[in-house]
Scaffold this motif. Structure first.
Motif, PDB file in Angstrom:
ATOM      1  N   PRO A   1       0.841  -1.209   0.000  1.00 37.20           N
ATOM      2  CA  PRO A   1       0.000   0.000   0.000  1.00 37.20           C
ATOM      3  C   PRO A   1       0.867   1.247   0.000  1.00 37.20           C
ATOM      4  N   LEU A   2       0.326   2.322  -0.561  1.00 37.70           N
ATOM      5  CA  LEU A   2       1.039   3.597  -0.680  1.00 37.70           C
ATOM      6  C   LEU A   2       0.306   4.637   0.157  1.00 37.70           C
TER       7      LEU A   2
ATOM      8  N   GLN B   1       1.495  12.117   2.134  1.00 35.36           N
ATOM      9  CA  GLN B   1       2.320  12.890   3.059  1.00 35.36           C
ATOM     10  C   GLN B   1       1.708  13.005   4.455  1.00 35.36           C
ATOM     11  N   ALA B   2       0.408  12.747   4.582  1.00 31.09           N
ATOM     12  CA  ALA B   2      -0.251  12.820   5.890  1.00 31.09           C
ATOM     13  C   ALA B   2      -0.538  11.434   6.462  1.00 31.09           C
ATOM     14  N   GLY B   3       0.013  10.410   5.847  1.00 29.00           N
ATOM     15  CA  GLY B   3      -0.192   9.055   6.347  1.00 29.00           C
ATOM     16  C   GLY B   3      -1.509   8.442   5.939  1.00 29.00           C
TER      17      GLY B   3
ATOM     18  N   ALA C   1      10.743   0.022  -2.909  1.00 30.27           N
ATOM     19  CA  ALA C   1      10.444   1.029  -3.934  1.00 30.27           C
ATOM     20  C   ALA C   1       9.267   1.909  -3.506  1.00 30.27           C
ATOM     21  N   THR C   2       8.257   1.299  -2.874  1.00 29.17           N
ATOM     22  CA  THR C   2       7.086   2.052  -2.421  1.00 29.17           C
ATOM     23  C   THR C   2       7.466   3.047  -1.338  1.00 29.17           C
TER      24      THR C   2
ATOM     25  N   GLU D   1       6.851   7.026  -1.373  1.00 26.44           N
ATOM     26  CA  GLU D   1       6.224   7.808  -0.302  1.00 26.44           C
ATOM     27  C   GLU D   1       7.127   8.965   0.106  1.00 26.44           C
ATOM     28  N   GLY D   2       8.448   8.706   0.152  1.00 24.76           N
ATOM     29  CA  GLY D   2       9.388   9.778   0.451  1.00 24.76           C
ATOM     30  C   GLY D   2       9.338  10.879  -0.593  1.00 24.76           C
ATOM     31  N   ALA D   3       9.217  10.483  -1.861  1.00 23.10           N
ATOM     32  CA  ALA D   3       9.135  11.468  -2.943  1.00 23.10           C
ATOM     33  C   ALA D   3       7.869  12.315  -2.815  1.00 23.10           C
ATOM     34  N   ILE D   4       6.747  11.673  -2.485  1.00 27.50           N
ATOM     35  CA  ILE D   4       5.485  12.404  -2.294  1.00 27.50           C
ATOM     36  C   ILE D   4       5.623  13.397  -1.141  1.00 27.50           C
ATOM     37  N   PHE D   5       6.202  12.937  -0.028  1.00 23.33           N
ATOM     38  CA  PHE D   5       6.351  13.802   1.155  1.00 23.33           C
ATOM     39  C   PHE D   5       7.247  14.990   0.845  1.00 23.33           C
ATOM     40  N   ARG D   6       8.401  14.727   0.239  1.00 23.15           N
ATOM     41  CA  ARG D   6       9.354  15.810  -0.042  1.00 23.15           C
ATOM     42  C   ARG D   6       8.794  16.807  -1.053  1.00 23.15           C
ATOM     43  N   ASP D   7       8.035  16.308  -2.014  1.00 22.58           N
ATOM     44  CA  ASP D   7       7.446  17.221  -2.996  1.00 22.58           C
ATOM     45  C   ASP D   7       6.390  18.109  -2.343  1.00 22.58           C
TER      46      ASP D   7
END
Length: 622
Positions: free
Chosen positions: A165-166, A169-171, A201-202, A206-212
């Motif tokens: 699951p993905l 940024q807010a969980g 990879a997921t 998630e890190g990419a989504i948060f940082r963006d």
């Protein structure tokens, strides 16, 4: 036989519902089967395809995730490249289990997924399709492997699905990354390793989504039990966001974050720490006890201001640098790159030829990056992975209302999207003959006729094609248009197989450093890698080393961590033995017959090399 199999499966599902099954009654699969029977009122024997959206419906459903899909596409493409040879398709689905992004494997495997409608627009919610990787992972919000007959519906028993699951940024649950294989020769352990790769990879996605999302805030990475957490905060060190794992680690809630709780209530670091660019710092708990090493990244505005002065002092970068790195020390590739430099920015089509997995797509993008078109689009189409009925519309575009299901505003098509830049046609040998004729007309007239259009659209593209097939022979046999072949072959570049490269050892070391950066190779692992023929080439090597990096203990990759299938099939064992013998003979020749130095160069122990010399009946200088 099929009906008997279905009957047996139905009986097994019912026995689970009645708690008399031959499986662990408390297992996740058993619990899912009960939900499907009792809660969703599903029939395990039901046949038929999954619910599939129309193109207009897909566009509507995908709109909220368009930015997320764009952001995650590089990571999804990388995952697809790693798993393609193992027959996996890769999908990104929304939280309702509708697939919004798909990358199919090659050749026969792709046909299986297309036939069963496992692609963009298909919905695999557990409430519709019963127990399956995608639907069940989303229902439980946990990673899962659903292997063959663990599927609720009997018709899905040829598939194995590994899904993570993905979370955004807010969980919150945002969707899932699904990989599915129809390969019968892969056992559960292989799929479990693939699931581990997918989960990793997921987490990166998630890190990419948060940082963006928090690109204008400071972001600290904090160590956790098996999974690090990300916390975003402002210049006054008030928390403005936290990922799911950080929320669990610190006990943060939406209300606490909305109130702007102070970071110092949880984490302390030096007053001046975190004011530089991407620092690794020592973290302490609020009570002052050591926490471990963390990482601080400044806001986008701070990075831009900090990097501006140094950028002026940097030496100019050779635009052919990426091509030179890909060529390494292989004489044939070095010669090809020299020829590519000589043609410069001339609009000469390039045909890349090489086995599956040698990196034709990477080489094509490096050619684009070295050209004067680098600032414009580099658009790619895999002619083998796209259903024949869709290639025409994808490549040439169409006007509004050109056919049933067409977009209201039409579609530009990939050729028009590549105007001013590069169009990369991978697996061009699989393009249908009828489309070859249309493509030839585009190259000759420099204009495109979209479906349903009343006038052509002028285009200026540089074309790079790639294939593993012998297009010259296909042209002679009438399976490929000869006139198009000579149009494509302005300059042909042969990309050698990994086993043929003169700098093979250098390539293995480089890819090991990229795919398993925190691990080192044992002598036995190195010996196995240097001798293995790698029929899947670079893609297979990356896959093997990435998996090994996940399973290695204490940072050491051993031969047991290398998932290398038997040598049969495309490369016979005698060929492998001959290759190993030739490698050892060459090493001995280079070092004047001195076994100790040859062993050091081959990264083998002296005893191991002596044993191989004896086994392979290699004569050494006395």
């Amino acid at each position: 036989m099929a009906s008997l199999s279905a009957s047996n499966h139905v009986a097994r599902v019912l026995s689970v519902a009645n708690h008399v099954a031959d499986v662990d009654a408390s297992s996740r699969i058993a619990n899912s089967w009960r939900r499907c029977l009792i809660g969703h009122k599903l029939d395990p024997a039901r046949q038929g395809p999954p619910q599939t959206l129309t193109e207009a419906e897909i566009r509507h459903v995908a709109q909220p995730m368009e930015e997320t899909i764009r952001l995650l596409t590089p990571e999804l493409d990388d995952l697809a490249r790693v798993l393609r040879d193992a027959g996996y398709c890769v999908n990104l689905a929304d939280a309702n289990a509708t697939m919004l992004f798909s990358r199919l494997p090659g050749e026969a495997d792709a046909k299986m997924f297309l036939d069963w409608k496992i692609y963009t627009g298909s919905n695999f919610a557990e409430a519709f399709e019963g127990t399956n990787g995608l639907g069940t992972a989303l229902a439980e919000e946990k990673p899962i492997l659903v292997h063959r007959d663990e599927h609720f519906r009997e018709q899905w028993h040829m598939f194995s699905c590994a899904v993570a699951p993905l979370f955004d940024q807010a969980g919150r649950l945002a969707g899932a990354v699904n990989i599915t294989s129809c390969r019968r020769d892969l056992e559960r352990t292989a799929h479990q390793l693939a699931l581990a790769v997918t989960m990793e990879a997921t987490r990166r996605m998630e890190g990419a989504i948060f940082r963006d999302h928090f690109r204008n805030a400071w972001i600290t990475t904090v160590p956790g039990d098996g999974c690090s957490g990300l916390i975003a905060y402002d210049d006054d060190r008030r928390i403005v966001g936290a990922c799911r794992s950080a929320r669990a680690l610190l006990g943060l809630t939406d209300g606490m974050i909305a109130a702007g709780i102070d970071l110092s209530r949880y984490i302390k670091f030096d007053h001046h720490a975190g004011r530089g660019v991407d620092e690794v710092i020592a973290l302490r708990h609020a009570d002052g006890t050591p926490w471990g090493q963390g990482h601080v990244a400044p806001p986008l505005r701070a990075r831009a201001s900090m990097r501006a002065p140094s950028a002026r002092r940097e030496a100019p970068v050779d635009r052919f640098d990426a091509l030179h790195r890909l060529a390494g020390r292989d004489p044939g590739l070095i010669k090809s790159v020299k020829r590519l430099r000589s043609i410069g920015d001339h609009n000469l089509p390039v045909l890349l030829h090489g086995e599956t997995g040698v990196g034709k797509d990477v080489f094509a993008r490096a050619i684009h990056a070295a050209s004067n078109r680098a600032r414009n689009n580099c658009v790619a189409l895999n002619c083998a992975a796209m259903p024949e009925s869709l290639i025409d519309a994808e490549l040439f575009g169409y006007e509004a209302g050109a056919f049933t299901g067409a977009r209201r505003d039409g579609s530009k098509g990939l050729i028009v999207q590549a105007d001013g830049g590069m169009l990369f046609l991978d697996e061009i040998g699989d393009m249908p003959i009828a489309l070859q004729t249309r493509l030839l007309r585009v190259l000759e007239n420099r204009e495109v006729w979209p479906l349903g259009a009343l006038k052509p659209v002028p285009v200026d593209i540089r074309l790079i094609s790639a294939t593993h097939r012998d297009l010259g022979r296909m042209a002679e046999e009438g399976a490929f248009r000869a006139d198009l072949y000579f149009r494509l072959r302005g300059m042909e570049v042969r990309l050698p197989a990994l086993r043929e490269r003169a700098d093979r050892d250098d390539v293995i070391r480089q890819i090991a450093s990229e795919e398993a950066p925190n691990c080192r190779l044992s002598d036995e692992a190195w010996s196995l890698l240097s001798a293995y023929p790698f029929p899947g080439n670079m893609r297979q090597l990356r896959h093997v080393l990435r998996l090994a990096g996940c399973t290695a203990e204490d940072g050491v990759i051993t031969d047991a961590d290398l998932d290398l299938p038997p040598f049969g099939g495309r490369v016979a064992e005698p060929d492998l033995i001959a290759a190993e013998r030739a490698t050892i003979v060459e090493a001995l020749r280079k070092h004047g017959g001195r076994v100790t130095e040859a062993a050091r160069a081959l990264k083998l122990s002296r005893a191991t090399l002596y044993r191989k010399i004896k086994q392979l009946k290699i004569e050494t200088a006395q």
